[in-house]
Design a protein around this motif. Structure first.
Motif, PDB file in Angstrom:
ATOM      1  N   GLN A 210       0.831  -1.213   0.000  1.00  0.00           N
ATOM      2  CA  GLN A 210       0.000   0.000   0.000  1.00  0.00           C
ATOM      3  C   GLN A 210       0.861   1.257   0.000  1.00  0.00           C
ATOM      4  O   GLN A 210       1.856   1.314   0.733  1.00  0.00           O
ATOM      5  CB  GLN A 210      -0.867   0.036   1.274  1.00  0.00           C
ATOM      6  N   VAL A 211       0.468   2.237  -0.796  1.00  0.00           N
ATOM      7  CA  VAL A 211       1.144   3.541  -0.725  1.00  0.00           C
ATOM      8  C   VAL A 211       0.526   4.290   0.464  1.00  0.00           C
ATOM      9  O   VAL A 211      -0.670   4.591   0.471  1.00  0.00           O
ATOM     10  CB  VAL A 211       0.963   4.337  -2.032  1.00  0.00           C
ATOM     11  N   ALA A 212       1.357   4.544   1.472  1.00  0.00           N
ATOM     12  CA  ALA A 212       0.852   5.130   2.720  1.00  0.00           C
ATOM     13  C   ALA A 212       0.864   6.650   2.684  1.00  0.00           C
ATOM     14  O   ALA A 212       0.149   7.305   3.443  1.00  0.00           O
ATOM     15  CB  ALA A 212       1.703   4.633   3.890  1.00  0.00           C
ATOM     16  N   SER A 213       1.700   7.191   1.808  1.00  0.00           N
ATOM     17  CA  SER A 213       1.765   8.645   1.687  1.00  0.00           C
ATOM     18  C   SER A 213       2.473   8.983   0.391  1.00  0.00           C
ATOM     19  O   SER A 213       3.351   8.237  -0.064  1.00  0.00           O
ATOM     20  CB  SER A 213       2.515   9.195   2.905  1.00  0.00           C
ATOM     21  N   CYS A 214       2.050  10.081  -0.228  1.00  0.00           N
ATOM     22  CA  CYS A 214       2.702  10.504  -1.469  1.00  0.00           C
ATOM     23  C   CYS A 214       2.523  12.018  -1.552  1.00  0.00           C
ATOM     24  O   CYS A 214       1.395  12.506  -1.627  1.00  0.00           O
ATOM     25  CB  CYS A 214       2.024   9.827  -2.660  1.00  0.00           C
ATOM     26  N   HIS A 215       3.614  12.732  -1.422  1.00  0.00           N
ATOM     27  CA  HIS A 215       3.498  14.189  -1.462  1.00  0.00           C
ATOM     28  C   HIS A 215       4.682  14.797  -2.192  1.00  0.00           C
ATOM     29  O   HIS A 215       5.658  14.113  -2.491  1.00  0.00           O
ATOM     30  CB  HIS A 215       3.347  14.750  -0.051  1.00  0.00           C
ATOM     31  N   PHE A 216       4.558  16.078  -2.498  1.00  0.00           N
ATOM     32  CA  PHE A 216       5.656  16.772  -3.161  1.00  0.00           C
ATOM     33  C   PHE A 216       6.612  17.356  -2.132  1.00  0.00           C
ATOM     34  O   PHE A 216       6.177  17.858  -1.091  1.00  0.00           O
ATOM     35  CB  PHE A 216       5.126  17.935  -4.020  1.00  0.00           C
ATOM     36  N   HIS A 217       7.895  17.291  -2.438  1.00  0.00           N
ATOM     37  CA  HIS A 217       8.898  18.111  -1.770  1.00  0.00           C
ATOM     38  C   HIS A 217       9.264  19.186  -2.792  1.00  0.00           C
ATOM     39  O   HIS A 217       9.927  18.895  -3.785  1.00  0.00           O
ATOM     40  CB  HIS A 217      10.141  17.290  -1.412  1.00  0.00           C
ATOM     41  N   ILE A 218       8.792  20.396  -2.561  1.00  0.00           N
ATOM     42  CA  ILE A 218       8.946  21.448  -3.557  1.00  0.00           C
ATOM     43  C   ILE A 218      10.119  22.346  -3.189  1.00  0.00           C
ATOM     44  O   ILE A 218      10.206  22.854  -2.054  1.00  0.00           O
ATOM     45  CB  ILE A 218       7.657  22.291  -3.655  1.00  0.00           C
ATOM     46  N   SER A 219      11.005  22.525  -4.153  1.00  0.00           N
ATOM     47  CA  SER A 219      12.176  23.370  -3.920  1.00  0.00           C
ATOM     48  C   SER A 219      11.767  24.829  -3.782  1.00  0.00           C
ATOM     49  O   SER A 219      10.875  25.302  -4.484  1.00  0.00           O
ATOM     50  CB  SER A 219      13.132  23.230  -5.107  1.00  0.00           C
ATOM     51  N   THR A 220      12.446  25.529  -2.871  1.00  0.00           N
ATOM     52  CA  THR A 220      12.289  26.993  -2.808  1.00  0.00           C
ATOM     53  C   THR A 220      13.618  27.657  -3.174  1.00  0.00           C
ATOM     54  O   THR A 220      13.777  28.860  -3.013  1.00  0.00           O
ATOM     55  CB  THR A 220      11.838  27.450  -1.404  1.00  0.00           C
ATOM     56  N   ALA A 221      14.569  26.842  -3.636  1.00  0.00           N
ATOM     57  CA  ALA A 221      15.904  27.372  -3.970  1.00  0.00           C
ATOM     58  C   ALA A 221      15.926  27.860  -5.420  1.00  0.00           C
ATOM     59  O   ALA A 221      15.237  27.294  -6.273  1.00  0.00           O
ATOM     60  CB  ALA A 221      16.954  26.281  -3.780  1.00  0.00           C
ATOM     61  N   THR A 294      -3.324   6.395   4.539  1.00  0.00           N
ATOM     62  CA  THR A 294      -3.728   5.125   5.172  1.00  0.00           C
ATOM     63  C   THR A 294      -5.081   5.291   5.859  1.00  0.00           C
ATOM     64  O   THR A 294      -5.452   6.406   6.233  1.00  0.00           O
ATOM     65  CB  THR A 294      -2.696   4.696   6.242  1.00  0.00           C
ATOM     66  N   PRO A 295      -5.809   4.174   6.054  1.00  0.00           N
ATOM     67  CA  PRO A 295      -7.099   4.308   6.740  1.00  0.00           C
ATOM     68  C   PRO A 295      -6.941   4.703   8.209  1.00  0.00           C
ATOM     69  O   PRO A 295      -7.721   5.472   8.729  1.00  0.00           O
ATOM     70  CB  PRO A 295      -7.731   2.919   6.589  1.00  0.00           C
ATOM     71  N   ASP A 296      -5.900   4.183   8.874  1.00  0.00           N
ATOM     72  CA  ASP A 296      -5.802   4.392  10.333  1.00  0.00           C
ATOM     73  C   ASP A 296      -4.470   5.009  10.774  1.00  0.00           C
ATOM     74  O   ASP A 296      -4.144   4.993  11.949  1.00  0.00           O
ATOM     75  CB  ASP A 296      -5.982   3.051  11.060  1.00  0.00           C
ATOM     76  N   GLY A 297      -3.683   5.489   9.832  1.00  0.00           N
ATOM     77  CA  GLY A 297      -2.406   6.115  10.203  1.00  0.00           C
ATOM     78  C   GLY A 297      -1.219   5.238   9.831  1.00  0.00           C
ATOM     79  O   GLY A 297      -1.336   4.016   9.672  1.00  0.00           O
ATOM     80  N   ILE A 298      -0.070   5.894   9.698  1.00  0.00           N
ATOM     81  CA  ILE A 298       1.139   5.203   9.233  1.00  0.00           C
ATOM     82  C   ILE A 298       1.690   4.274  10.315  1.00  0.00           C
ATOM     83  O   ILE A 298       2.214   3.196  10.027  1.00  0.00           O
ATOM     84  CB  ILE A 298       2.155   6.250   8.750  1.00  0.00           C
ATOM     85  N   THR A 299       1.503   4.657  11.575  1.00  0.00           N
ATOM     86  CA  THR A 299       1.920   3.764  12.664  1.00  0.00           C
ATOM     87  C   THR A 299       1.096   2.479  12.598  1.00  0.00           C
ATOM     88  O   THR A 299       1.662   1.371  12.636  1.00  0.00           O
ATOM     89  CB  THR A 299       1.702   4.441  14.033  1.00  0.00           C
TER      90      THR A 299
END
Ligand SMILES: Nc1ncnc2c1ncn2[C@@H]1O[C@H](COP(=O)(O)OP(=O)(O)OP(=O)(O)O)[C@@H](O)[C@H]1O
Ligand SMILES: [Mg+2]
Length: 315
Positions: A210-221, A294-299
């Motif tokens: 399962q993919v538990a999280s998917c987000h961007f890390h966006i550069s500010t540089a 996730t339905p109930d959290g990554i832990t």
């Protein structure tokens, strides 16, 4: 062998390990944080000693990131020997030691992913300035990094426009000096074609399948780097398409991992996997937020995985 779980860590305790321990306790699983830096492998009679003497090895041990990244006691091979001895004593490691080892070497990892059809940057070892020049000829825009590096330590980007170099060399004077020092320090390095991207990483956590999280890390540089210390990255939710989820799970499967954190860049021809980290770390900022898939959290997802592996260790 005890039906217990060790959460192997180093240095200090953190929210993640404490919370995982509590989550396992809620399921009736006896777990404890064990400082890997205090464990001494014994050869004969065999065993693993902690401060209180020889310990019964656990049924399962989670290897946290600091165990891998803060190894300073001699050759890196020793770390894998000690973990292998633990595995050979009957402990199910999360992740398995063979997979940890493949992941540690960025060139071997890229080879394994590529063989499974996962898109990765063109990747090769370099051991001389001439090797780096060849990469500049072949790729024009080049990333050079330590083969077993982390936290972007000593990661540099090179293009063939440096000034003041030797006549006929693609390396400018400053590039030549930095490469000289990097090679003295690391002897052999990982070179990759720089994958053009919109100045952001996709960072995903996979637990089981399962993919538990998917987000961007966006550069500010200004240079689009997401790892600038002066310009800290910004987080934002990323859309998880079915295709991306398949790529992430395929990467984890190819490396034989139970769970992982993956860095992807959005290249001109689609997503490219830059790195699969064989650990899940620092999920407190994500837990229960809009970034948590996730339905109930990554832990809870990890507790679920560990519970399943205790029942079926070979899974
Ligand atoms: N070949 C590449 N093309 C484009 N960007 C890259 C490439 N290699 C590295 N990067 C960028 O540099 C970052 C760090 O690279 P990488 O993950 O390989 O190094 P690391 O030392 O493991 O760093 P970290 O632990 O910070 O992720 C990547 O997340 C990505 O933004
Ligand atoms: Mg990385």
């Amino acid at each position: 062998m005890g039906e217990s779980v060790w959460l192997l860590d180093r240095v200090q305790s953190d929210w993640e390990v404490d919370t995982l321990c509590a989550g396992l306790a809620d399921r009736g699983i006896d777990s404890e944080r064990v400082d890997w830096g205090e464990i001494l492998p014994h050869g004969s009679p065999p065993g693993f000693a902690g401060p209180q003497g020889i310990r019964e090895v656990p049924a399962l041990a989670v290897v946290t990131a600091r165990v891998l990244t803060r190894h300073t006691e001699g050759d890196l091979a020793l770390l894998y020997d000690w973990l292998t001895m633990l595995e050979e004593s009957g402990t199910r490691l999360v992740n398995p030691v063979a997979s940890l080892r493949v992941c540690q070497n960025k060139i071997r990892q890229a080879a394994t992913l590529a063989a499974a059809g996962v898109p990765v940057p063109e990747t090769r070892a370099v051991r001389s300035a001439a090797d780096v020049e060849r990469c500049l000829v072949d790729w024009d825009d080049v990333i050079v990094k330590p083969i077993t590096g982390h936290a972007s330590v000593d990661v540099i980007r090179l293009v063939p426009v440096g000034r003041g170099g030797q006549p006929g060399s693609l390396l400018g004077l400053r590039e030549d000096i930095v490469i000289w020092h990097w090679l003295k320090r690391h002897h052999v390095l990982c070179a990759q074609k720089f994958v053009e991207n919109p100045g952001r990483d996709l960072r995903a956590v996979v637990i089981g399948d399962q993919v538990a999280s998917c987000h961007f890390h966006i550069s500010t540089a200004p240079d689009g780097s997401v790892r600038s210390l002066l310009h800290p990255l910004r987080w934002a939710p990323a859309p998880l398409t079915g295709e991306l989820a398949e790529l992430l799970v395929a990467s984890v499967r190819a490396l034989g991992l139970d769970m992982a954190t993956i860095d992807v860049v959005e290249g001109p021809d689609g997503p490219v996997v830059i790195e699969v980290n064989p650990t899940v770390s620092r999920w407190e900022p994500v837990e229960g937020t809009e970034l948590d898939l996730t339905p109930d959290g990554i832990t809870a997802a990890q507790v679920e995985l560990i519970t399943g592996l205790l029942r079926h260790p070979a899974a």
